[in-house]
Structure formats: C-alpha cells, structure tokens
Design an enzyme around this catalytic site. Structure first.
Site, PDB file in Angstrom:
ATOM      1  N   PRO A 129      14.413  21.086 -28.760  1.00 28.64           N
ATOM      2  CA  PRO A 129      15.678  20.453 -28.377  1.00 28.64           C
ATOM      3  C   PRO A 129      15.871  19.078 -29.027  1.00 28.64           C
ATOM      4  O   PRO A 129      16.980  18.735 -29.428  1.00 28.64           O
ATOM      5  CB  PRO A 129      15.570  20.341 -26.856  1.00 28.64           C
ATOM      6  N   ASN A 130      14.806  18.303 -29.154  1.00 27.22           N
ATOM      7  CA  ASN A 130      14.959  16.968 -29.757  1.00 27.22           C
ATOM      8  C   ASN A 130      14.405  16.873 -31.165  1.00 27.22           C
ATOM      9  O   ASN A 130      14.206  15.774 -31.698  1.00 27.22           O
ATOM     10  CB  ASN A 130      14.295  15.899 -28.868  1.00 27.22           C
ATOM     11  N   GLY A 132      15.327  18.901 -34.558  1.00 30.20           N
ATOM     12  CA  GLY A 132      15.969  19.912 -35.388  1.00 30.20           C
ATOM     13  C   GLY A 132      15.698  19.563 -36.839  1.00 30.20           C
ATOM     14  O   GLY A 132      14.668  19.925 -37.407  1.00 30.20           O
ATOM     15  N   GLU A 243      10.959  29.619 -48.035  1.00 34.58           N
ATOM     16  CA  GLU A 243      11.977  29.847 -46.994  1.00 34.58           C
ATOM     17  C   GLU A 243      13.373  29.492 -47.514  1.00 34.58           C
ATOM     18  O   GLU A 243      14.341  30.225 -47.308  1.00 34.58           O
ATOM     19  CB  GLU A 243      11.584  28.959 -45.799  1.00 34.58           C
ATOM     20  N   GLN A 280      47.676  39.545 -59.443  1.00 34.48           N
ATOM     21  CA  GLN A 280      46.726  38.606 -60.048  1.00 34.48           C
ATOM     22  C   GLN A 280      46.027  37.700 -59.021  1.00 34.48           C
ATOM     23  O   GLN A 280      44.846  37.369 -59.167  1.00 34.48           O
ATOM     24  CB  GLN A 280      47.455  37.738 -61.081  1.00 34.48           C
ATOM     25  N   GLN A 337      40.377  37.465 -46.819  1.00 33.71           N
ATOM     26  CA  GLN A 337      41.750  37.341 -47.305  1.00 33.71           C
ATOM     27  C   GLN A 337      42.182  38.631 -48.022  1.00 33.71           C
ATOM     28  O   GLN A 337      43.304  39.097 -47.854  1.00 33.71           O
ATOM     29  CB  GLN A 337      41.845  36.127 -48.255  1.00 33.71           C
ATOM     30  N   LEU A 339      41.086  41.689 -47.573  1.00 38.57           N
ATOM     31  CA  LEU A 339      41.302  42.822 -46.664  1.00 38.57           C
ATOM     32  C   LEU A 339      42.488  42.590 -45.718  1.00 38.57           C
ATOM     33  O   LEU A 339      42.840  43.486 -44.933  1.00 38.57           O
ATOM     34  CB  LEU A 339      40.032  43.109 -45.843  1.00 38.57           C
ATOM     35  N   GLY A 340      43.094  41.417 -45.800  1.00 34.60           N
ATOM     36  CA  GLY A 340      44.249  41.140 -44.945  1.00 34.60           C
ATOM     37  C   GLY A 340      43.897  41.355 -43.476  1.00 34.60           C
ATOM     38  O   GLY A 340      42.785  41.028 -43.046  1.00 34.60           O
ATOM     39  N   GLY A 341      44.818  41.959 -42.729  1.00 30.62           N
ATOM     40  CA  GLY A 341      44.608  42.166 -41.291  1.00 30.62           C
ATOM     41  C   GLY A 341      43.409  43.048 -40.984  1.00 30.62           C
ATOM     42  O   GLY A 341      42.757  42.906 -39.948  1.00 30.62           O
TER      43      GLY A 341
HETATM   44  C1  LIG Z   1      21.096  31.380 -35.123  1.00 32.30           C
HETATM   45  C2  LIG Z   1      19.990  30.391 -35.400  1.00 32.30           C
HETATM   46  C3  LIG Z   1      18.714  30.876 -35.624  1.00 32.30           C
HETATM   47  C4  LIG Z   1      17.661  29.978 -35.828  1.00 32.30           C
HETATM   48  N1  LIG Z   1      16.383  30.461 -35.929  1.00 32.30           N
HETATM   49  C5  LIG Z   1      15.350  29.598 -35.925  1.00 32.30           C
HETATM   50  C6  LIG Z   1      13.992  30.070 -35.828  1.00 32.30           C
HETATM   51  O1  LIG Z   1      13.742  31.283 -35.822  1.00 32.30           O
HETATM   52  N2  LIG Z   1      12.992  29.162 -35.727  1.00 32.30           N
HETATM   53  C7  LIG Z   1      13.227  27.827 -35.741  1.00 32.30           C
HETATM   54  O2  LIG Z   1      12.267  27.068 -35.651  1.00 32.30           O
HETATM   55  N3  LIG Z   1      14.487  27.333 -35.846  1.00 32.30           N
HETATM   56  C8  LIG Z   1      15.546  28.184 -35.928  1.00 32.30           C
HETATM   57  N4  LIG Z   1      16.838  27.708 -35.999  1.00 32.30           N
HETATM   58  C9  LIG Z   1      17.050  26.270 -35.970  1.00 32.30           C
HETATM   59  C10 LIG Z   1      17.614  25.686 -37.248  1.00 32.30           C
HETATM   60  O3  LIG Z   1      16.647  25.637 -38.250  1.00 32.30           O
HETATM   61  C11 LIG Z   1      18.177  24.305 -36.870  1.00 32.30           C
HETATM   62  O4  LIG Z   1      19.376  24.570 -36.160  1.00 32.30           O
HETATM   63  C12 LIG Z   1      18.429  23.415 -38.055  1.00 32.30           C
HETATM   64  O5  LIG Z   1      17.214  23.006 -38.626  1.00 32.30           O
HETATM   65  C13 LIG Z   1      19.232  22.153 -37.673  1.00 32.30           C
HETATM   66  O6  LIG Z   1      18.726  21.523 -36.550  1.00 32.30           O
HETATM   67  P1  LIG Z   1      19.727  21.151 -35.334  1.00 32.30           P
HETATM   68  O7  LIG Z   1      20.488  22.379 -35.001  1.00 32.30           O
HETATM   69  O8  LIG Z   1      18.932  20.522 -34.256  1.00 32.30           O
HETATM   70  O9  LIG Z   1      20.757  20.127 -35.946  1.00 32.30           O
HETATM   71  P2  LIG Z   1      20.595  18.492 -36.091  1.00 32.30           P
HETATM   72  O10 LIG Z   1      19.328  18.167 -36.776  1.00 32.30           O
HETATM   73  O11 LIG Z   1      20.839  17.914 -34.733  1.00 32.30           O
HETATM   74  O12 LIG Z   1      21.803  18.178 -37.024  1.00 32.30           O
HETATM   75  C14 LIG Z   1      23.161  18.081 -36.580  1.00 32.30           C
HETATM   76  C15 LIG Z   1      24.020  17.666 -37.776  1.00 32.30           C
HETATM   77  O13 LIG Z   1      23.599  16.378 -38.274  1.00 32.30           O
HETATM   78  C16 LIG Z   1      23.249  16.467 -39.643  1.00 32.30           C
HETATM   79  N5  LIG Z   1      22.126  15.576 -39.935  1.00 32.30           N
HETATM   80  C17 LIG Z   1      21.020  15.348 -39.192  1.00 32.30           C
HETATM   81  N6  LIG Z   1      20.214  14.483 -39.805  1.00 32.30           N
HETATM   82  C18 LIG Z   1      20.789  14.169 -40.983  1.00 32.30           C
HETATM   83  C19 LIG Z   1      20.444  13.326 -42.083  1.00 32.30           C
HETATM   84  N7  LIG Z   1      19.294  12.644 -42.119  1.00 32.30           N
HETATM   85  N8  LIG Z   1      21.299  13.245 -43.130  1.00 32.30           N
HETATM   86  C20 LIG Z   1      22.462  13.957 -43.146  1.00 32.30           C
HETATM   87  N9  LIG Z   1      22.846  14.761 -42.126  1.00 32.30           N
HETATM   88  C21 LIG Z   1      22.026  14.868 -41.066  1.00 32.30           C
HETATM   89  C22 LIG Z   1      22.878  17.939 -39.867  1.00 32.30           C
HETATM   90  O14 LIG Z   1      23.008  18.316 -41.213  1.00 32.30           O
HETATM   91  C23 LIG Z   1      23.901  18.634 -38.967  1.00 32.30           C
HETATM   92  O15 LIG Z   1      25.128  18.719 -39.629  1.00 32.30           O
HETATM   93  C24 LIG Z   1      17.909  28.589 -35.858  1.00 32.30           C
HETATM   94  C25 LIG Z   1      19.224  28.120 -35.682  1.00 32.30           C
HETATM   95  C26 LIG Z   1      20.248  28.998 -35.441  1.00 32.30           C
HETATM   96  C27 LIG Z   1      21.641  28.464 -35.215  1.00 32.30           C
END
Ligand SMILES: Cc1cc2nc3c(=O)[nH]c(=O)nc-3n(C[C@H](O)[C@H](O)[C@H](O)COP(=O)(O)OP(=O)(O)OC[C@H]3O[C@@H](n4cnc5c(N)ncnc54)[C@H](O)[C@@H]3O)c2cc1C
Length: 381
Positions: A129-130, A132, A243, A280, A337, A339-341
């Site tokens: 959660p904290n 990403g 990856e 076109q 676009q 395939l339209g509707g």
């Molecule tokens: C459907 C789905 C499947 C996934 N599957 C997996 C999985 O199997 N295992 C796993 O571990 N994770 C998984 N993920 C997690 C995914 O890798 C993260 O969502 C991704 O790394 C981004 O982290 P966040 O969502 O917390 O976004 P955040 O890090 O909170 O970012 C939010 C926004 O801020 C921007 N941002 C943040 N920091 C910066 C920076 N320094 N410079 C510029 N822009 C920035 C980001 O680009 C984004 O636009 C999955 C996500 C989804 C949606």
C-alpha cells in the site's frame, strides 16, 4: 545486422498462433473475462506445449529459451488472453526465473519441474500500500525465529495470489540497513496459516484476480529464503529488465491483435457503397497501427537481444516498455474507432483490448518511472 527471425522463431509464432486460435477463441476468453473466472484448462494446456518452462533449463523440465522466443511467446499470449498473461508471466518469467537464478538446488528441484507442468503457480509480491513506484518503502517484515521466519505485513495488487501456490514475497529482513541491503525474498506457501488473500474488483483481465495479501504472524521455513539474506534488491534489479521487455512484448501482441481484428473488419464492413478500408481516414488509422506494431516489435526485440547477450540494457528495456505499452494503447484506441459502434460490443473483442492495454502503462514500473530511468541513463551514457 540481421533483422530476419530464425526458422525456429517463425515456427514458434505460427504454432502458438494456431494453438491459441484453437484453445482460446474470442467467445471463450470473453466469457471467462466477464465471469471473472480463471481458465485452469487453458493454463494446463499452455504448460503442456512448454510455455511454463521457457525461462529455466532442461534439468528442471524447462527449455531455457532465448529472449526473442520468450518475447514471441509473450506477444502471442497477450494477443489471445491478457488473463492468461497475468497468471503466466509472474509465474514463468519472473518468479520461476528468479528461483532458477538465485534458488537453492533443493528449491529448484522441488518447484521448477511442477512449474513446467503447470501444477505450481507463483504470484509476485512486490507492491505494498505504501510502496508502489518507491520500493524503498517496502514494510512487510520477516524476523528470524530459530529455523523459521515470522512474516507480518501487507501486499497489494498481487496478481493471481488467490490461486497461486506460493507468493514470491519481497520482505524487509533488516530494518536498519539501507533498502539495497535490507530486503530479502521469501517463498510463502499461500495456504500457510496467517495468509489471507482478498481479490479486488478491477477494470480488465478479471479472469486472473489481482489481490490484497495480508500476512499475520506467518511462519515460513528458513529454507524458503530465495538467494541470500539481504539480496532482495539485487533480485529485483536482475529480473526487472526482463520484466519490462516482456511488458513491451505484451503491448506489441495486443497491438497486433487489435490490428488483425480492425483490418479484417475494415475489409468486410461496407458503408457508402464500399468497404470502409477504401475510405482514406480508415486506411490511415490501419497504417498507423501497423507502424506502431512494427516499431514496438523492433524496439522490444533489440532490448531482448541485448539482455540475451548479457549487456547492460536498462535504457533499452525501459524504452521497450514505454513504447510497446503506449503503442498497444494507440492501437486499441484506433481499433475501437474503426469498428465504430460494434467496438463496444463484447462479442467483437475490441473493447477487451481497450480495457486491457492501460495496465501495461502502469505495471512493471509506470511509464513516468521508465522515463525517469531513460533520462538518467541518457545523462550517464
Ligand atoms: C491490475 C494490476 C496488476 C498488478 N499486478 C502486480 C503484481 O502481480 N505484483 C506486484 O507486486 N505489483 C503488481 N501491480 C502493481 C503495479 O506494479 C503498481 O501499480 C505500479 O508499480 C505503480 O505503483 P502505484 O500503483 O502504487 O502508483 P504510485 O507509485 O503511487 O504512482 C502514482 C502516480 O505517480 C507517479 N509517480 C510516482 N513517483 C514518481 C516519480 N518519482 N516521478 C514521476 N512520476 C511518479 C506514477 O507514475 C503514477 O502516475 C499491479 C497493478 C495493477 C493495477
């Protein structure tokens, strides 16, 4: 420089295309997508034709395929079913590859042959959660207790966790050390007491569930440590270029699927007394799709080739990820676009591509983070 694919590569694409057209027709994939139901049968059949063992060697039932072959396989899987891609890629090209490169002989012997046969799946437990984009904030904690680790924490967006056998979890084993040395990888059996998995509702690829994973006093045997203690960041960096290249290949495959669908439609749909491809404005959209698919394939294969040679390729892998994912999105938009509707109708399949493609711009490191890496590498080089 030789831009021709080998005969083996061409045959691989052809056999996979035939396989997926037979085993994953549009109506079946759409039904699983709408019912949010994982297609175990398709996964098993994909394993039977060798897709699950591509990234590790023959001793463990794999085929140790070259990177171009893996990209071709990823393209064909993404063209057929994103849901299969979401279950197969974390298992086969991330976790199994990590295990093959860093695991003990015992781990490899116990798990990889069963990955190859499709009996074992793994989910990639990186995001929290904290934490990403900023993985230095990973907070799930593993503490040694005799022969075991006790793990507490939470993962989020762990795709396939509800049906996986193991979570390939990145956990903090040394809270005092900097992130580069304080993380380790533990293989956490999903059925262990204290592991709770909760699927999240999402936009696309619903047939493979993306989950929250709660870890409460989970006891994991010490022998489930992958690599050395504190080697987690090294494992992330080792696997991440691959990856990112594979996400580029997913975008390429989806773009190819959208192009194939839109081209067939534009040739048979008539308006104003002629097939719409003869207007076109429609023909140019098809041409732009073809340019995007070709370019993303080239940039992806070029990065894959570097990875195969053991060359430094974080710049190229990040470029492939950005270009492939955004090309996929542009192709799906244009396909809608054209395939339209009818593009809105489930039975045509284009709406599914349109929903699926956005993820490739986000997962595996967002495209903003990729652009940060590209700019940093440009300055460095
Ligand atoms: C459907 C789905 C499947 C996934 N599957 C997996 C999985 O199997 N295992 C796993 O571990 N994770 C998984 N993920 C997690 C995914 O890798 C993260 O969502 C991704 O790394 C981004 O982290 P966040 O969502 O917390 O976004 P955040 O890090 O909170 O970012 C939010 C926004 O801020 C921007 N941002 C943040 N920091 C910066 C920076 N320094 N410079 C510029 N822009 C920035 C980001 O680009 C984004 O636009 C999955 C996500 C989804 C949606």
């Amino acid at each position: 420089m030789d831009f021709e694919l080998s005969d083996e590569h061409v045959a691989l694409r052809q056999s996979l295309r035939t396989f997926f057209e037979r085993e994953a027709p549009l109506d079946v994939v759409s039904r699983h997508d709408r019912d949010e139901e994982f297609d175990n049968d398709l996964y098993r059949k994909a394993a039977e034709i060798g897709l699950c063992g591509l990234a590790f060697d023959e001793r463990y039932g794999g085929s140790d395929a070259d990177q171009i072959s893996i990209c071709i396989a990823v393209e064909e899987v993404a063209r057929a079913s994103a849901a299969l891609a979401y279950a197969w890629l974390p298992t086969a090209t991330f976790c199994a590859k990590g295990l093959a490169r860093f695991g003990t002989d015992e781990q490899k012997e116990a798990i990889l042959p069963r990955v190859a046969t499709g009996q074992v799946r793994m989910a990639m437990g990186l995001t929290e959660p904290n934490a990403g984009s900023d993985l230095t904030h990973l907070a799930s904690r593993a503490v040694r207790d005799g022969e075991e680790f006790i793990v507490n924490g939470q993962k989020v967006f762990t795709t396939g966790a509800d049906t996986a056998d193991y979570i390939f979890a990145f956990v903090r084993t040394d809270p005092e050390a900097p992130a580069s040395r304080g993380l380790s990888v533990l293989l956490i059996p999903r059925e262990t007491e204290g592991v709770t998995v909760r699927p999240l509702r999402k936009l696309a690829g619903q047939a493979t569930h993306t989950c929250e994973v709660f870890l409460d006093d989970v006891r994991v045997p010490g022998e489930n440590l992958v690599g050395e203690l504190g080697q987690g960041s090294r494992i992330i960096f080792d696997l991440m270029n691959g990856e990112r290249i594979y996400v580029g290949a997913e975008g390429t495959g989806l773009g190819q699927g959208a192009l194939d669908m839109a081209l067939a439609y534009a040739q048979q749909r008539e308006q104003f007394g002629r097939p719409i491809i003869e207007h076109q404005a429609v023909a140019h959209m098809l041409a732009d799709m073809a340019i995007d698919v070709e370019t993303s394939r080239l940039i992806t294969y070029s990065a894959a080739w570097k990875l195969d040679q053991g060359m430094e390729c974080s710049l190229e892998a990040s470029m492939a990820k950005v270009y492939g994912s955004e090309a996929g999105t542009r192709c799906a938009n244009r396909g809608m676009q054209i395939l339209g509707g009818y593009s809105y109708m489930v039975e045509y399949g284009m709406e599914r591509y349109w929903r699926e493609t956005k993820l490739y711009e986000i997962a595996g490191g967002t495209n903003q983070i990729m652009r940060n890496i590209i700019a940093r590498e440009l300055a460095k080089r």
